[in-house]
Motif scaffolding. Structure first.
Motif, short mmCIF file in Angstrom:
data_model
loop_
_atom_site.label_atom_id
_atom_site.label_comp_id
_atom_site.label_asym_id
_atom_site.label_seq_id
_atom_site.Cartn_x
_atom_site.Cartn_y
_atom_site.Cartn_z
N GLN A 4 -17.85 -37.46 -49.18
CA GLN A 4 -16.90 -37.66 -50.27
C GLN A 4 -16.96 -39.10 -50.78
OE1 GLN A 4 -12.85 -36.90 -49.21
NE2 GLN A 4 -12.12 -37.04 -51.31
N GLY A 5 -17.07 -40.06 -49.89
CA GLY A 5 -17.20 -41.46 -50.29
C GLY A 5 -18.50 -41.72 -51.04
N PHE A 6 -19.58 -41.08 -50.58
CA PHE A 6 -20.86 -41.22 -51.27
C PHE A 6 -20.80 -40.61 -52.66
CE2 PHE A 6 -25.25 -39.76 -52.11
CZ PHE A 6 -25.87 -41.00 -52.12
N ASN A 7 -20.15 -39.46 -52.79
CA ASN A 7 -20.02 -38.83 -54.11
C ASN A 7 -19.17 -39.67 -55.06
OD1 ASN A 7 -21.68 -36.63 -53.65
ND2 ASN A 7 -20.02 -35.37 -52.85
N SER A 8 -18.14 -40.30 -54.55
CA SER A 8 -17.33 -41.15 -55.43
C SER A 8 -18.10 -42.40 -55.83
CB SER A 8 -16.00 -41.50 -54.77
OG SER A 8 -16.19 -42.28 -53.62
N LEU A 9 -18.95 -42.92 -54.94
CA LEU A 9 -19.80 -44.05 -55.30
C LEU A 9 -20.78 -43.66 -56.40
CD1 LEU A 9 -20.86 -46.95 -54.76
CD2 LEU A 9 -22.43 -45.92 -53.12
N LEU A 10 -21.37 -42.49 -56.27
CA LEU A 10 -22.29 -42.02 -57.31
C LEU A 10 -21.56 -41.79 -58.64
CD1 LEU A 10 -24.64 -39.53 -55.42
CD2 LEU A 10 -25.13 -41.83 -56.22
N GLY A 11 -20.34 -41.33 -58.56
CA GLY A 11 -19.54 -41.14 -59.78
C GLY A 11 -19.26 -42.47 -60.47
N LEU A 12 -18.97 -43.50 -59.68
CA LEU A 12 -18.75 -44.82 -60.26
C LEU A 12 -20.03 -45.39 -60.87
CD1 LEU A 12 -16.40 -46.48 -57.60
CD2 LEU A 12 -15.82 -45.73 -59.91
N LEU A 13 -21.17 -45.17 -60.22
CA LEU A 13 -22.44 -45.61 -60.77
C LEU A 13 -22.75 -44.89 -62.09
CD1 LEU A 13 -24.84 -46.01 -57.73
CD2 LEU A 13 -24.15 -47.76 -59.35
N GLN A 14 -22.47 -43.59 -62.11
CA GLN A 14 -22.69 -42.82 -63.33
C GLN A 14 -21.81 -43.36 -64.46
OE1 GLN A 14 -21.83 -38.66 -62.94
NE2 GLN A 14 -22.20 -38.24 -65.10
N LEU A 15 -20.58 -43.68 -64.16
CA LEU A 15 -19.67 -44.23 -65.16
C LEU A 15 -20.13 -45.61 -65.63
CD1 LEU A 15 -17.02 -43.70 -66.66
CD2 LEU A 15 -15.84 -44.85 -64.80
N ALA A 16 -20.61 -46.44 -64.71
CA ALA A 16 -21.11 -47.76 -65.08
C ALA A 16 -22.35 -47.66 -65.97
CB ALA A 16 -21.41 -48.58 -63.83
N PHE A 17 -23.26 -46.76 -65.64
CA PHE A 17 -24.46 -46.57 -66.45
C PHE A 17 -24.11 -46.04 -67.84
CE2 PHE A 17 -27.13 -45.93 -62.38
CZ PHE A 17 -27.26 -47.30 -62.23
N ALA A 18 -23.13 -45.15 -67.90
CA ALA A 18 -22.69 -44.62 -69.20
C ALA A 18 -22.05 -45.73 -70.04
CB ALA A 18 -21.72 -43.46 -69.00
N ALA A 19 -21.29 -46.62 -69.41
CA ALA A 19 -20.70 -47.75 -70.14
C ALA A 19 -21.79 -48.69 -70.64
CB ALA A 19 -19.71 -48.50 -69.24
N PHE A 20 -22.82 -48.90 -69.85
CA PHE A 20 -23.97 -49.72 -70.25
C PHE A 20 -24.67 -49.11 -71.45
CE2 PHE A 20 -28.46 -51.16 -68.93
CZ PHE A 20 -28.34 -52.36 -69.60
#
Length: 113
Positions: A4-20
């Motif tokens: 679950q922690g790994f999935n939330s980290l990937l979700g944050l990375l996905q959000l950061a890449f989308a903001a970029f």
């Protein structure tokens, strides 16, 4: 719990890449069309389409390798195209000679010293 922690980290990375990608898309949208031609880069509509697709793929990943391709396109725009277009259009640059507040039309003013 670890998954679950790994999935939330990937979700944050996905959000950061989308903001970029959103930043790159908005930046490409605000640049002048002739600046792309003057910098010998692809046209503005080309980059808007590429960055728009990259943004959509990064927001809604359908196939696992498409976000990687989208991220590469955003990085290419940010590292190669954006600085060239900014230089041609006279945008602010980092470093270089900016001058100071005491510079006059013929060089620095030193107070008559």
């Amino acid at each position: 719990m670890l998954i679950q922690g790994f999935n939330s980290l990937l979700g944050l990375l996905q959000l950061a890449f989308a903001a970029f990608a959103a930043f790159a898309f908005i930046d490409a949208l605000t640049r002048r069309e002739d600046a792309y031609r003057a910098a010998s880069k692809q046209s503005k509509p080309f980059w808007l389409i590429i960055l728009g697709i990259a943004l959509a793929v990064l927001l809604f990943p359908i196939i696992s390798f498409l976000p990687i391709i989208g991220l590469i396109a955003v990085i290419v725009y940010t590292v190669d195209v954006r600085p060239a277009v900014r230089e041609v259009s006279g945008g602010p640059r980092r470093g270089g000679s900016r001058g100071s507040s005491s510079d006059g039309p013929y060089g620095p003013y030193n107070g008559g010293r």
